[in-house]
Motif scaffolding. Structure first.
Motif, mmCIF file in Angstrom:
data_model
loop_
_atom_site.group_PDB
_atom_site.id
_atom_site.type_symbol
_atom_site.label_atom_id
_atom_site.label_comp_id
_atom_site.label_asym_id
_atom_site.label_seq_id
_atom_site.Cartn_x
_atom_site.Cartn_y
_atom_site.Cartn_z
ATOM 1 N N GLY A 21 34.600 31.316 42.296
ATOM 2 C CA GLY A 21 35.884 31.920 42.642
ATOM 3 C C GLY A 21 36.464 32.848 41.602
ATOM 4 N N LEU A 22 35.633 33.453 40.756
ATOM 5 C CA LEU A 22 36.135 34.303 39.685
ATOM 6 C C LEU A 22 36.218 35.782 40.057
ATOM 7 N N GLY A 23 35.527 36.192 41.097
ATOM 8 C CA GLY A 23 35.580 37.591 41.497
ATOM 9 C C GLY A 23 34.444 38.433 40.972
ATOM 10 N N LEU A 53 34.609 50.800 38.169
ATOM 11 C CA LEU A 53 33.454 50.249 38.881
ATOM 12 C C LEU A 53 33.700 48.804 39.290
ATOM 13 N N SER A 54 34.276 48.045 38.372
ATOM 14 C CA SER A 54 34.494 46.623 38.617
ATOM 15 C C SER A 54 35.449 46.376 39.778
ATOM 16 N N VAL A 55 36.539 47.141 39.829
ATOM 17 C CA VAL A 55 37.517 46.897 40.893
ATOM 18 C C VAL A 55 36.970 47.317 42.256
ATOM 19 N N ILE A 56 36.129 48.359 42.288
ATOM 20 C CA ILE A 56 35.466 48.726 43.539
ATOM 21 C C ILE A 56 34.514 47.611 43.964
ATOM 22 N N MET A 57 33.761 47.082 43.004
ATOM 23 C CA MET A 57 32.840 45.987 43.299
ATOM 24 C C MET A 57 33.560 44.786 43.894
ATOM 25 N N MET A 58 34.735 44.474 43.340
ATOM 26 C CA MET A 58 35.430 43.253 43.767
ATOM 27 C C MET A 58 35.954 43.327 45.191
ATOM 28 N N ILE A 59 36.151 44.532 45.721
ATOM 29 C CA ILE A 59 36.502 44.639 47.137
ATOM 30 C C ILE A 59 35.404 44.020 47.986
ATOM 31 N N PHE A 60 34.164 44.367 47.659
ATOM 32 C CA PHE A 60 33.033 43.913 48.474
ATOM 33 C C PHE A 60 32.629 42.480 48.141
ATOM 34 N N THR A 61 32.804 42.074 46.887
ATOM 35 C CA THR A 61 32.586 40.669 46.541
ATOM 36 C C THR A 61 33.579 39.795 47.285
ATOM 37 N N GLY A 171 44.352 44.371 36.685
ATOM 38 C CA GLY A 171 44.428 45.831 36.659
ATOM 39 C C GLY A 171 44.054 46.408 35.309
ATOM 40 N N LEU A 172 44.388 45.687 34.241
ATOM 41 C CA LEU A 172 44.131 46.176 32.886
ATOM 42 C C LEU A 172 42.650 46.103 32.520
ATOM 43 N N PHE A 173 41.993 44.995 32.896
ATOM 44 C CA PHE A 173 40.622 44.753 32.450
ATOM 45 C C PHE A 173 39.585 44.809 33.565
ATOM 46 N N GLY A 174 40.011 44.952 34.818
ATOM 47 C CA GLY A 174 39.059 45.055 35.916
ATOM 48 C C GLY A 174 38.367 43.755 36.258
ATOM 49 N N ILE A 175 39.020 42.623 35.970
ATOM 50 C CA ILE A 175 38.430 41.335 36.306
ATOM 51 C C ILE A 175 39.136 40.769 37.525
ATOM 52 N N GLY A 176 38.437 39.920 38.261
ATOM 53 C CA GLY A 176 39.056 39.282 39.410
ATOM 54 C C GLY A 176 40.139 38.323 38.963
ATOM 55 N N GLY A 177 41.259 38.325 39.626
ATOM 56 C CA GLY A 177 42.339 37.424 39.261
ATOM 57 C C GLY A 177 41.958 35.959 39.388
ATOM 58 N N SER A 200 41.027 31.940 46.410
ATOM 59 C CA SER A 200 40.942 32.866 45.287
ATOM 60 C C SER A 200 40.166 34.122 45.672
ATOM 61 N N MET A 201 39.045 33.957 46.373
ATOM 62 C CA MET A 201 38.249 35.112 46.775
ATOM 63 C C MET A 201 38.986 35.967 47.806
ATOM 64 N N PHE A 202 39.793 35.342 48.658
ATOM 65 C CA PHE A 202 40.634 36.078 49.598
ATOM 66 C C PHE A 202 41.648 36.922 48.826
ATOM 67 N N LEU A 203 42.248 36.320 47.778
ATOM 68 C CA LEU A 203 43.193 37.047 46.934
ATOM 69 C C LEU A 203 42.498 38.182 46.195
ATOM 70 N N VAL A 204 41.274 37.916 45.697
ATOM 71 C CA VAL A 204 40.494 38.951 45.006
ATOM 72 C C VAL A 204 40.277 40.151 45.921
ATOM 73 N N PHE A 205 39.938 39.876 47.183
ATOM 74 C CA PHE A 205 39.718 40.961 48.150
ATOM 75 C C PHE A 205 40.982 41.791 48.352
ATOM 76 N N LEU A 206 42.113 41.125 48.591
ATOM 77 C CA LEU A 206 43.360 41.842 48.858
ATOM 78 C C LEU A 206 43.830 42.637 47.628
ATOM 79 N N SER A 207 43.847 41.967 46.474
ATOM 80 C CA SER A 207 44.369 42.624 45.273
ATOM 81 C C SER A 207 43.451 43.746 44.796
ATOM 82 N N SER A 208 42.141 43.623 45.073
ATOM 83 C CA SER A 208 41.206 44.661 44.642
ATOM 84 C C SER A 208 41.410 45.964 45.405
ATOM 85 N N ILE A 209 41.931 45.881 46.620
ATOM 86 C CA ILE A 209 42.233 47.103 47.378
ATOM 87 C C ILE A 209 43.321 47.896 46.664
#
Length: 273
Positions: A21-23, A53-61, A171-177, A200-209
């Protein structure tokens, strides 16, 4: 060569991120910084483009994992949306601050964060859950497939405040919340473990957008490298969520603690010297 390296990094990030669940960004960012920038295999990358790159990746993760967890009915959608409300302004602020960090500063602050996260994962099993948040918040009930009942909950105001901080770091470091929200969900809000990971992964998807939109607007996304990252992350997330249903993640979390600690020390060293 660089496309293959990014594909492998994203695949591993997707597996680990979805499983616990880390993103995934907590793996992709330091690995790409080290291999791409420090070792010089992808010289045109910067801390800002790695975060992009990381935040784009986390949308699909996040999307891949959420679709898998939806089938097992472990996603708490209402909590996910509440956490998302708090993370929106934090994510946008973090993305804006990111543009002012040079490589040494990014490495230093990111290394400190990784050590904090590894410490949280190290001590979370030894800490007793805090019952105050459940007793003074909105209570929820969940019964797992073994018939075990869980009562969990949280004050909405505190959840929004907490996820603002989580969103800023994301947002600062590009890691999943999820790397910060999962320990809080388990220790403070007493979420069932599988519900915590899925939500957590649902939140990662929404926040990554939102996170991606902010970094795209700031010109931080190197589009030429997004394809291998997206493919690797999506496939990895499918594998990770499938493993989550079949195995206990204690062994992986132990390995992850060690990896985060070593990456954190290395990142701080690179930032200082």
């Amino acid at each position: 060569m660089e496309y293959l390296l990014l594909l492998i990094i994203a695949l591993c990030s997707g597996i680990v991120g979805s499983l616990v669940g880390l993103g995934g960004g907590v793996i992709l960012v330091p690995a790409t910084l080290f291999i791409g920038i420090n070792l010089g295999y992808i010289q045109e990358l910067t801390p800002q483009s790695v975060v992009g790159l990381s935040v784009i990746m986390m949308i699909f993760t996040g999307l891949s994992s959420t679709l898998s967890y939806m089938k097992s009915k472990t996603v708490d959608y209402k909590s996910g949306f509440i956490f998302f409300i708090g993370s929106i302004p934090g994510t946008m602020l973090g993305a804006w601050v990111n543009q002012y960090l040079d490589l040494p500063s990014f490495n230093l602050y990111f290394g400190i964060l990784l050590i904090i996260l590894s410490t949280l994962l190290l001590v979370k099993d030894k800490l007793k859950p805090v019952k105050w948040f459940v007793e003074h918040g909105t209570k929820k009930q969940f019964i797992d497939h073994n018939g075990k009942e869980y009562i969990y909950g949280y004050p909405i105001w505190f959840a929004i405040l907490l996820t603002f901080v989580v969103g800023f770091s994301s947002g600062l470091f590009g890691i999943g919340g999820g790397s910060m929200i999962v320990p809080a969900m388990l220790l403070l809000f007493q979420f069932p473990p599988h519900v915590a990971v899925a939500t957590s992964m649902f939140l990662v998807f929404l926040s990554s957008i939102v996170n991606s939109a902010s970094h795209i607007a700031l010109g931080n996304v190197p589009w030429i490298y997004t394809i291998p990252v997206i493919i690797g992350a999506y496939v990895g997330a499918k594998i990770g969520s499938a493993l989550n249903k079949k195995m206990k993640s204690e062994t992986l979390i132990l390995v992850l603690r060690i990896i985060l600690l070593l990456l954190g020390i290395r990142s701080i060293f690179d930032g200082l010297f």
